[in-house]
Design a protein around this motif. Structure first.
Motif, PDB file in Angstrom:
ATOM      1  N   ASN A 557      61.038  91.147  63.621  1.00 44.15           N
ATOM      2  CA  ASN A 557      60.119  90.844  62.517  1.00 44.15           C
ATOM      3  C   ASN A 557      58.997  91.870  62.374  1.00 44.15           C
ATOM      4  N   PHE A 558      59.078  92.978  63.134  1.00 39.58           N
ATOM      5  CA  PHE A 558      57.956  93.925  63.104  1.00 39.58           C
ATOM      6  C   PHE A 558      58.461  95.353  63.296  1.00 39.58           C
ATOM      7  N   SER A 559      58.061  96.246  62.389  1.00 37.71           N
ATOM      8  CA  SER A 559      58.448  97.653  62.465  1.00 37.71           C
ATOM      9  C   SER A 559      57.230  98.531  62.216  1.00 37.71           C
ATOM     10  N   ILE A 560      57.303  99.762  62.727  1.00 38.49           N
ATOM     11  CA  ILE A 560      56.304 100.770  62.412  1.00 38.49           C
ATOM     12  C   ILE A 560      57.019 101.949  61.757  1.00 38.49           C
ATOM     13  N   PHE A 561      56.351 102.642  60.833  1.00 35.77           N
ATOM     14  CA  PHE A 561      56.980 103.767  60.154  1.00 35.77           C
ATOM     15  C   PHE A 561      55.995 104.918  60.003  1.00 35.77           C
ATOM     16  N   ALA A 562      56.525 106.109  59.850  1.00 34.53           N
ATOM     17  CA  ALA A 562      55.726 107.318  59.635  1.00 34.53           C
ATOM     18  C   ALA A 562      56.447 108.209  58.642  1.00 34.53           C
ATOM     19  N   LEU A 563      55.692 108.840  57.765  1.00 34.32           N
ATOM     20  CA  LEU A 563      56.247 109.703  56.727  1.00 34.32           C
ATOM     21  C   LEU A 563      55.502 111.024  56.708  1.00 34.32           C
ATOM     22  N   GLY A 564      56.238 112.095  56.536  1.00 35.31           N
ATOM     23  CA  GLY A 564      55.646 113.420  56.363  1.00 35.31           C
ATOM     24  C   GLY A 564      56.197 114.063  55.111  1.00 35.31           C
ATOM     25  N   ASN A 565      55.331 114.372  54.165  1.00 33.68           N
ATOM     26  CA  ASN A 565      55.743 114.963  52.895  1.00 33.68           C
ATOM     27  C   ASN A 565      55.136 116.344  52.721  1.00 33.68           C
ATOM     28  N   ASN A 566      55.875 117.214  52.043  1.00 33.16           N
ATOM     29  CA  ASN A 566      55.426 118.587  51.791  1.00 33.16           C
ATOM     30  C   ASN A 566      54.937 119.235  53.082  1.00 33.16           C
ATOM     31  N   LEU A 567      55.768 119.199  54.098  1.00 31.20           N
ATOM     32  CA  LEU A 567      55.365 119.679  55.414  1.00 31.20           C
ATOM     33  C   LEU A 567      55.191 121.191  55.475  1.00 31.20           C
ATOM     34  N   LEU A 568      55.616 121.910  54.433  1.00 31.82           N
ATOM     35  CA  LEU A 568      55.338 123.349  54.355  1.00 31.82           C
ATOM     36  C   LEU A 568      53.927 123.601  53.854  1.00 31.82           C
ATOM     37  N   ASN A 569      53.234 122.536  53.440  1.00 26.53           N
ATOM     38  CA  ASN A 569      51.819 122.593  53.065  1.00 26.53           C
ATOM     39  C   ASN A 569      51.553 123.607  51.959  1.00 26.53           C
ATOM     40  N   THR A 570      52.320 123.521  50.880  1.00 24.96           N
ATOM     41  CA  THR A 570      52.115 124.413  49.741  1.00 24.96           C
ATOM     42  C   THR A 570      51.632 123.610  48.536  1.00 24.96           C
ATOM     43  N   ASN A 571      50.631 124.132  47.842  1.00 26.08           N
ATOM     44  CA  ASN A 571      50.129 123.488  46.624  1.00 26.08           C
ATOM     45  C   ASN A 571      50.841 124.065  45.410  1.00 26.08           C
ATOM     46  N   TYR A 572      52.160 123.921  45.393  1.00 26.00           N
ATOM     47  CA  TYR A 572      52.903 124.388  44.234  1.00 26.00           C
ATOM     48  C   TYR A 572      52.573 123.509  43.029  1.00 26.00           C
ATOM     49  N   GLN A 573      53.025 123.909  41.850  1.00 22.96           N
ATOM     50  CA  GLN A 573      52.681 123.218  40.616  1.00 22.96           C
ATOM     51  C   GLN A 573      53.917 122.558  39.994  1.00 22.96           C
TER      52      GLN A 573
END
Length: 593
Positions: A557-573
């Motif tokens: 009944n219990f989970s933990i989660f982690a997310l990493g987005n845009n890990l290249l750390n670029t402010n593209y448009q």
């Protein structure tokens, strides 16, 4: 010990293979997809009717097997990421093979991100299921990149009902969506930090779907409706009804051949009214008849059909002296031949065409930074021929590769707007900083190459890849704006430790996009005015984006989660001036009940 080494090796392979393609696009979160391609669902979320144990019957399976599509459009790869760019289009991180009932999850991360997501349902008497679905995402935006605000809040709340009767199943759902954001993509002016660049849209949708178990004459019926309003008093109402009549599984006295007959009836209406600038208004009524015949033997078939459309269009604005009316009848070819040499190699070729209604609501899903005054037209695909190869190799590899060429009228794309008011002042409307876009149209041709691949090397490992190439040759514009030449992705999902640990990865790539842009100088005359200069061959650079995700079930009944987005750390448009968030990290907990 050997099992632990195998798990470490497979995890390393998944992450490293994704990193190879880490030069890629929009930050996205994993969404559920079933292992097998899905057929004709009315919604992709929990609001879809669940599969019934003894459904579909044999004749329904035959029909669906002929309608299976392995192409990039209606069979996304096993992992489907939704953008988590600054405009906040992401969805909750659900990792199971099927959507989960009765849970709530919450997460927090950098850039002021707050995620809340939940679903609750119960089954009443007579197997009627009712439920509710909630999703909310908030971000403070790029406070270090822009002096002005770029925060956003987006949310959805839905109610749904699923019911199974003796003759068919029914699904009804209602959904309210809110998007509260800012026109922050200002690149040519330098306004104060407290300027008003706010935009907000509200959309309410009600859908109904009834599917008959038998294909005897009346097959299924769908009803869709929606209402949209925004910060600047734009209003749009849509309604659509689709009725499918069919007679399937007719045996022919020729070499075990079978025959299907179908007739689709579609009636769609769209009414749009804008209160800004030219005050455009549109009223469309589109009626379409789609007869088709299918002859099949085994997995080979020949489908022959047509689309007959009647479009009644009324358009006006404050420039036109009167309303412009247009009534037109269209005929579109539709045919497809598949020769299934083996399950591994199925050759197919066909031709298709049709009308697509370009609505304000659908445009906002592709580009939320539109000014609240749009000219709406229907895009006509006169014909599109294609040829391809698809197959299923030992239930481990599913692939589809195809190429096509088509002739289109009123191809819709987005052109950047300049200033609507030339006065030399920064006291402007939120949409008047050269920070919005408008739909434009042109006739021309399109050449396409697309492919999808799904690979299931292990029962707990799924890898997928997609690629889409499109080259437009327009009659009037030298370039098509804000459409990449190439878009590709590579991803995977891995389940281990008895499915307690779920890992996901996605790398996405997009090539450069051509756009127009503006620069401004003071005229020096009296009264002072801005003088603009337009660049019709500007570039929005390509992007590379790497995303990883994980969820661990601590307890049932219990989970933990982690997310990493845009890990290249670029402010593209995404569009000119609209940078996305840099590297993002979000963690949270999920409670199931």
């Amino acid at each position: 010990m050997n099992l632990r080494i195998q798990n470490i090796f497979l995890l390393g392979m998944l992450v490293s293979s994704t990193a190879v393609f880490s030069q890629i696009k929009e930050e996205k979160l994993i969404l559920d997809r079933k292992r097998e391609p899905e057929v004709k669902k009315i919604e992709k979320k929990k609001t879809s009717v669940e599969a019934e144990k003894n459904y579909p019957p044999k004749e329904k399976k035959t029909q669906d097997s002929l309608n299976l599509k392995y192409n990039i459009t209606n069979v996304p790869a096993a992992s489907d990421f939704k953008t988590s760019t600054i405009q906040g289009e992401d969805i909750s991180p659900k990792f199971d093979a099927s959507y989960q009932d009765n849970y709530f999850q919450i997460g927090m991360g950098n850039f002021g991100k707050i995620l809340a997501d939940g679903n609750i349902s119960t089954t009443l008497e007579n197997d009627i299921q009712v439920g509710a679905d909630l999703h909310f995402l908030s971000t403070k935006g790029l406070t270090k990149e822009y002096d002005w605000t770029s925060k956003q809040n987006t949310g959805n709340f839905g109610l749904y009902l699923n019911s199974y009767g003796d003759k068919g199943k029914i699904n009804v759902n209602a959904d309210y969506g809110l998007n509260d954001y800012n026109y922050y993509g200002i690149y040519a002016l330098k306004p104060a930090s407290d300027i008003d660049i706010k935009q907000k849209t509200n959309r309410f949708k009600v859908n109904g779907y009834y599917d008959f178990y038998s294909n005897e004459i009346l097959n299924d019926i769908r009803i869709k409706s929606s209402f949209l309003g925004d910060q600047f008093d734009a209003k749009e109402t849509q309604a659509e009804i689709l009725l499918n009549l069919a007679k399937h599984g007719v045996e022919l006295p020729v070499n075990d051949m079978m025959f299907n007959a179908d007739l689709g009836i579609n009636l769609e209406t769209v009414k749009s009214e804008f209160s800004l600038l030219n005050e455009n208004s549109s009223n469309f009524l589109n009626a379409t008849l789609s007869p088709k015949m299918t002859f099949f033997k085994g997995k080979s078939y020949l489908m022959i059909g047509s689309d007959f459309s009647f479009l009644n269009a009324k358009n006006s604005n404050n420039i036109l002296a009167e309303e412009v009316k247009n009534n037109k009848t269209y005929w579109f070819p539709k045919a497809e031949l598949q020769f299934a040499a083996t399950d591994e190699f199925k050759f197919y070729a066909g031709v298709e065409g049709g009308l697509k209604m370009n609505t304000y609501a659908n445009m906002l899903e592709e580009n939320p930074y539109l000014v609240s005054d749009q000219e709406l037209r229907a895009t006509e695909t006169k014909y599109k021929g294609y040829i391809g190869l698809r197959g299923d190799v030992s239930q481990m590899i599913k692939y589809d590769v195809s190429a096509g060429y088509g002739k289109m009228n009123d191809i819709m794309f987005f052109r950047a707007n300049g200033l609507f008011n030339d006065a030399f002042t920064l006291d402007r409307a939120p949409y008047d900083f050269a920070n919005t876009f408008s739909a434009v149209y042109d006739n021309g041709t399109v050449s396409e190459v697309k492919g999808t691949l799904q690979f299931f090397p292990l029962a707990n490992l799924v890898l997928d890849a997609e690629m889409y190439f499109a080259k437009y040759d327009l009659d009037n514009y030298e370039h098509i704006y804000n459409k990449p030449l190439l878009h590709a992705s590579l991803g995977g999902k891995y389940f281990l430790l008895g499915k307690k640990l779920h890992l996901g990865a996605k790398a996405i790539f997009g090539s450069d996009k051509t756009t127009n842009s503006f620069s401004f100088t003071e005229s020096g005359t009296s009264p002072n005015l801005f003088v603009s200069e337009e660049n019709t061959d500007d570039k929005v650079g390509g992007f590379a984006d790497l995303n990883l995700s994980a969820e661990y079930k601590v307890h049932k009944n219990f989970s933990i989660f982690a997310l990493g987005n845009n890990l290249l750390n670029t402010n593209y448009q995404t569009f000119k001036g609209y940078k996305v968030l840099g590297a993002q990290f979000l963690g949270g907990v999920k409670i199931s009940f």
